[in-house]
Design a protein around this motif. Structure first.
Motif: not given
Length: 175
Positions: A51-53, A88
């Protein structure tokens, strides 16, 4: 020589951003989960996506060089972690930036640099939008329209002179 839009900008300290572990967030250490690492070693295809935050996106854009001053966009307060929004699961990233002056002639270039950096470093599954912070620029609507028109952005990046300016701002520096 061209006159600067802001002759004496305020220079800020580097923002400290920390990640707290939770559902959907990468571990604070940045390390892979043991099981996922074992899958890779066993020659199995790695299917779980990381996941990208907002912290990761901010880390990518904070050190973009300002086109007029020898400082980063973060040092000038143009970008802050609080103005990076990431969803995301839906693959959406919105970045809001604030020029140092309301008549900044470099606003479109700065936005183009932010958008280009994100497009270069993150997976193509993300829809990236870059906006001027509400009320921060005299031609806010026009700049926002340009920055979020995919065809205009691609056309701008085909211009060798403009691409050279963008690449200069994105080049690694010791700010």
């Amino acid at each position: 020589a061209t006159a600067l839009d802001n002759v004496n900008p305020v220079v800020r300290e580097r923002e400290v951003v920390t990640r707290s572990e939770g559902p959907g967030l990468p571990p604070a250490s940045g390390a892979d989960k043991g099981g996922a690492q074992e899958e890779k070693r066993a020659g199995q295809p790695f299917r779980e996506r990381e996941p990208i935050d907002s912290i990761e996106v901010f880390e990518h854009i904070r050190d973009i060089a300002d086109p007029e001053h020898p400082y980063s966009l973060e040092q000038l307060g143009v970008v802050t972690h609080g103005n990076v929004k990431v969803n995301d699961e839906e693959g959406k990233i919105d970045v809001f930036f604030t020029p140092t002056v309301a008549h900044c002639s470099m606003a479109t270039l700065i936005g183009l640099c932010i958008r280009t950096k994100i497009m270069r470093v993150l997976p193509p599954r993300f829809k990236v939008k870059v906006f001027l912070t509400k009320g921060s620029h005299q031609t806010e609507d026009a700049v926002n329209k340009q920055l979020n028109d995919k065809e205009r952005v691609l056309a701008a990046l085909e211009n060798p002179n403009l691409l050279q300016l963008v690449n200069k701002c994105l080049a690694p520096t010791e700010l």
